[in-house]
Design a protein around this motif. Structure first.
Motif, PDB file in Angstrom:
ATOM      1  N   LEU A 214       0.827  -1.211   0.000  1.00  0.00           N
ATOM      2  CA  LEU A 214       0.000   0.000   0.000  1.00  0.00           C
ATOM      3  C   LEU A 214       0.847   1.240   0.000  1.00  0.00           C
ATOM      4  O   LEU A 214       0.578   2.201  -0.712  1.00  0.00           O
ATOM      5  CB  LEU A 214      -0.845   0.019   1.260  1.00  0.00           C
ATOM      6  N   THR A 294     -12.713   2.516  -4.759  1.00  0.00           N
ATOM      7  CA  THR A 294     -11.385   2.454  -5.378  1.00  0.00           C
ATOM      8  C   THR A 294     -11.500   2.052  -6.838  1.00  0.00           C
ATOM      9  O   THR A 294     -10.675   2.449  -7.661  1.00  0.00           O
ATOM     10  CB  THR A 294     -10.488   1.449  -4.638  1.00  0.00           C
ATOM     11  N   HIS A 311      -6.278  -3.039  -3.554  1.00  0.00           N
ATOM     12  CA  HIS A 311      -6.681  -2.438  -2.279  1.00  0.00           C
ATOM     13  C   HIS A 311      -7.252  -3.488  -1.339  1.00  0.00           C
ATOM     14  O   HIS A 311      -7.046  -3.447  -0.135  1.00  0.00           O
ATOM     15  CB  HIS A 311      -7.714  -1.338  -2.522  1.00  0.00           C
ATOM     16  N   ALA A 350     -11.675   3.955   2.084  1.00  0.00           N
ATOM     17  CA  ALA A 350     -11.295   4.280   0.715  1.00  0.00           C
ATOM     18  C   ALA A 350     -10.824   5.725   0.616  1.00  0.00           C
ATOM     19  O   ALA A 350      -9.815   6.017  -0.044  1.00  0.00           O
ATOM     20  CB  ALA A 350     -12.481   4.039  -0.211  1.00  0.00           C
ATOM     21  N   ARG A 353      -7.368   6.045   2.178  1.00  0.00           N
ATOM     22  CA  ARG A 353      -6.331   5.422   1.354  1.00  0.00           C
ATOM     23  C   ARG A 353      -6.052   6.219   0.091  1.00  0.00           C
ATOM     24  O   ARG A 353      -4.912   6.341  -0.339  1.00  0.00           O
ATOM     25  CB  ARG A 353      -6.767   4.013   0.966  1.00  0.00           C
TER      26      ARG A 353
END
Lengths: 397, 222
Positions: A214, A294, A311, A350, A353
C-alpha cells in the motif's frame, strides 16, 4: 433428590417443578434451593461470552499460524507478549477497580491477540506492553469493562501506538518467502534504501525492512504528481513482481502479523459467520464499498490509482473487516445497522487510502464508525414484536 | 484568617480545573510542556488578580444589566497589559508557543467566572486574594499536567533532560494525550474524595453528568 434439583437449577431448560409428592401438611418445607421458580426465557442458545470468545480465538488461529510461518519467532514473541500483557492488565485493573474478575471469559486474550496481529513482528516488547495498556485499561476497563466500551480496544491500542511510534509501526520486516517461489533477492525485496523521508515518517534504511505494498502505491502516486521521484516506488503489482494470488496468500508482502495471509483470515471469518458470531453484512458491505470507490478511482485514472483488487488484498483491510469491524460490543445491533456500519467504514477507508496522508485507514475508519454506532442503533431500531408499525423514529424512553 | 482561607481555597478545595472544571480549553491546549504550562498559568494569575481587584472596586457603580461587557472590558485591559509585558520580557519562542491562547485569556471562564461569582460580591482585598489563589491553583494543576505530559512524551522536565535516550510515548504530546491525562487526574480526584468521605463517615457520589443513567443527551429535544 437434592442433587437432581441442583441439576435442574443449573439447567437452562424450562424448569418444570419436580412432580410434587402427596402433600403432607406436617412435612417440613423443602430447602430453599429445591423451590424452582423460573421466568420466561426458558430456552436460550447456549452462547455465552466464554464460548463466543473461544470461537473467536479458534477463528484467529489460522491467521496466527500463517503469521508464525511467515515471520518466525518474532511473531510468536509479539503475540505472546500481547496476550500475556493484556491478561495481566485486565487482572490488575479489575483488582484496582473492585470489579469482579472476568479473566476467564477470554475477552482480554482476544484483544491481546488482535492487537498483536496489528503489530510488526519486530516490535520491541515495551511498545507491545504500552499498546496493551492503552487497549485494556484506557480502551476498555475505564469505560466499565467488557460490553461498556464504545471503541474497539485492540484498535485503540493500535492507533495509540501508530501515533506515538510512527517509525516502529510503519517499518516491517520482510516475510519469509517459500523456497519454491524465491527469486533473486534484489528483485523480490523492494529495499527501502532509496526512500527518503516521506511525509514525516522516516523509513529505516535496513535491508530487512520493507514497506507494505500500500505504501508503495502511495509513494507511486506522489511520484506521479511530481512530488518526489523515487526509484523503487512503482506499484510492485504493476511491475509484475507479485501476483494477486501471491498477495492473497501473503507471499512477498510486508505488513503487520495478521495482515499478510488473506486466506487464513478468510477461513477464520467463515467459521465465525457459520456460527452466527459475525454478521456477514458488515464485512461484505465494508469490502464492497471499498471495491466500488477504489474501482471508480481506478477506472478514472488507472496509472495513478491501484486496482480495487490490490486495495482489497493489501494492508489491514481484510483483518479489519473480518475481525475488527465485526466486534459485537462496538457495532450496531440490527442487520440494517450493520449494513450502514459497513458502508461507512468502507467509505472512510477508501477516502483515507486514496486521499489521506496515512497510507492505511482501516483502523481509523473503524474507530470513527464505532463512535457512530449509538446513532446508527437509534435510527435502525426495529419494531418489537406485537407493537404497532412505527411511523418515523420513536424510541421508548 | 479569612484572607488566608480565601487564598488557599483555590489551591485544592475549589480548584478551578479539578473541582470547578473551568478553563478546560487552555488547560488542554497549553499543557504540552511544563514550561508552556507554567507561563500560561502565571499570565492567567496576573489577569485574574488584577481583574478581580478592579471589578470588586467598581462593583457598586457597574450597572447590573451591562455587567458582563464591563467585566470583559476590564479583563481585556489586563490581558493586553500582560501580553505587552510578555512580549517585552519573555522569550519570543515561548510567546509564540502559547499563541492564540494568550489573548484568549480574555474569554477564559475562570476569569469571568470569578469576577461574576466572587469579585462582584466581595471586597477588593478579598477579591485580590481569591484571584491570586485561583490563579495559583490553575497554575499548579496546569504545571503538573504539563510536567507529566512532557516527561512521558520526551523524558524531559522544563526542557532539561532527565532520562537520556528516552523513547517517549509521543501520543501525550498531542491533544488526545491531554484528554487522557486530564481524565486520569479527575479520576484520582474523585477517588480521593470518595476516600475522604469514607474517613469522615459520609458518602460522596462522583459527579453524575457523564453517567449514562442520568445523562439525557440521547433523548434531547424529544
Amino acid at each position: 433428590m437434592s442433587d437432581e434439583a441442583k441439576e435442574l437449577n443449573k439447567a437452562p431448560q424450562p424448569a418444570t417443578a419436580p412432580a410434587a409428592p402427596a402433600v403432607d401438611p406436617n412435612a417440613p418445607l423443602p430447602p430453599r434451593h429445591q423451590l424452582i421458580v423460573s421466568s420466561s426465557p426458558h430456552f436460550h442458545t447456549h452462547s455465552t461470552v466464554d464460548s463466543i470468545m473461544r470461537w473467536v480465538l479458534i477463528a484467529l488461529a489460522p491467521a496466527c499460524l500463517a503469521a508464525i510461518y511467515f515471520f518466525g519467532f518474532g511473531a510468536v514473541r509479539v503475540l505472546a507478549i500481547c496476550v500475556v500483557a493484556c491478561l495481566v492488565f485486565e487482572f490488575l485493573s479489575a483488582k484496582a477497580m473492585d470489579r469482579s474478575n472476568e479473566l476467564k471469559d477470554g475477552s482480554a486474550a482476544v484483544t491481546g491477540l488482535l492487537l498483536g496481529m496489528n503489530l510488526p513482528s519486530n516490535t520491541p516488547w515495551w511498545i507491545c506492553v504500552i499498546g496493551c495498556f492503552m487497549a485494556i485499561v484506557v480502551g476498555k476497563m475505564i469505560y466499565g469493562g467488557l460490553g461498556c466500551n464504545p471503541f474497539n480496544p485492540a484498535l485503540i491500542g493500535r492507533v495509540a501506538l501508530l501515533i506515538a511510534f510512527p517509525v516502529v509501526m510503519t517499518t516491517w520486516p520482510m516475510p519469509r518467502i517459500p523456497a519454491s517461489l524465491a527469486k533473486p533477492a534484489e528483485q523480490v525485496m523492494p529495499v527501502a534504501s532509496a526512500t527518503p523521508q516521506h511525509k514525516g515518517e522516516q523509513v529505516s534504511v535496513m535491508p530487512v525492512t520493507t514497506s507494505t505494498p500500500l505504501k508503495f502505491s502511495k509513494l507511486a502516486r506522489t511520484e506521479l504528481t511530481g512530488d518526489k521521484v523515487l526509484e523503487n516506488s512503482t506499484i510492485p503489482i504493476q511491475k509484475g513482481e507479485v501476483s494477486y494470488w501471491q498477495l492473497f496468500l501473503g507471499i512477498g508482502k510486508g505488513g503487520s502479523l495478521g495482515e499478510t495471509c488473506g486466506l487464513a483470515l478468510l477461513i477464520g471469518v467463515l467459521i465465525l459467520i457459520y456460527l452466527n458470531i459475525v454478521r456477514w453484512q458488515i464485512p461484505v458491505c465494508y469490502l464492497g464499498t471499498v471495491v466500488i470507490i477504489t474501482g471508480i478511482a481506478w477506472l478514472a485514472n488507472p496509472s495513478a490509482y491501484a486496482s480495487p483488487l490490490f486495495h482489497l488484498l493489501t494492508g489491514g483491510l481484510l483483518l479489519g473487516a473480518f475481525f475488527m469491524a465485526t466486534d459485537m460490543v462496538t457495532t450496531p445491533l440490527s442487520r440494517l445497522g450493520a449494513i450502514w456500519f459497513g458502508v461507512g467504514c468502507g467509505v472512510l477507508t477508501a477516502c483515507i487510502r486514496l486521499w489521506g496522508s496515512y497510507p492505511e485507514g482501516v483502523s481509523f475508519s473503524i474507530l470513527i464508525m464505532n463512535a457512530f454506532t449509538p446513532m446508527i442503533d437509534r435510527y435502525t431500531a426495529g419494531t418489537p414484536f406485537g407493537m404497532p408499525k412505527k411511523k418515523g423514529i420513536k424510541m421508548p424512553k | 484568617m479569612k484572607l488566608f482561607k480565601t487564598l488557599v481555597n483555590g489551591l485544592w478545595k475549589e480548584n478551578p480545573v479539578l473541582i470547578l472544571m473551568l478553563g478546560m480549553c487552555p488547560t488542554l491546549a497549553t499543557s504540552s510542556s511544563a514550561k508552556n504550562a507554567i507561563f500560561m498559568g502565571l499570565a492567567t494569575t496576573c489577569v485574574l488578580a488584577g481583574s478581580n481587584f478592579v471589578v470588586s472596586c467598581f462593583k457598586s457603580i457597574i450597572p447590573d444589566k451591562v455587567r458582563i461587557p464591563c467585566f470583559i472590558v476590564i479583563i481585556a485591559t489586563f490581558v493586553t497589559i500582560v501580553q505587552f509585558l510578555m512580549d517585552a520580557y519573555v522569550p519570543a519562542a515561548l510567546v509564540k508557543a502559547l499563541g492564540i491562547y494568550l489573548p484568549l485569556i480574555t474569554v477564559n471562564c475562570i476569569v469571568l467566572g470569578r469576577a461574576e461569582a466572587f469579585a462582584s460580591k466581595n471586597g477588593p482585598i478579598l477579591s485580590l486574594m481569591d484571584g491570586i489563589g485561583m490563579g495559583m491553583g490553575f497554575t499548579l494543576i496546569l504545571t503538573i499536567l504539563g510536567a507529566v505530559r512532557e516527561f512521558i512524551a520526551s523524558g524531559t522536565l522544563f526542557e532539561m533532560t532527565v532520562v537520556p535516550h528516552w523513547q517517549g510515548f509521543a501520543l501525550l504530546r498531542f491533544a488526545p494525550g491531554a484528554f487522557i491525562v486530564l481524565g486520569i487526574f479527575l479520576a484520582i480526584r474523585n477517588a480521593m474524595k470518595i476516600r475522604d468521605a469514607k474517613l469522615h463517615g459520609t458518602h460522596f457520589d462522583p459527579p453524575s453528568e457523564l453517567n449514562c443513567t442520568t445523562c439525557h443527551i440521547c433523548t434531547l429535544g424529544k
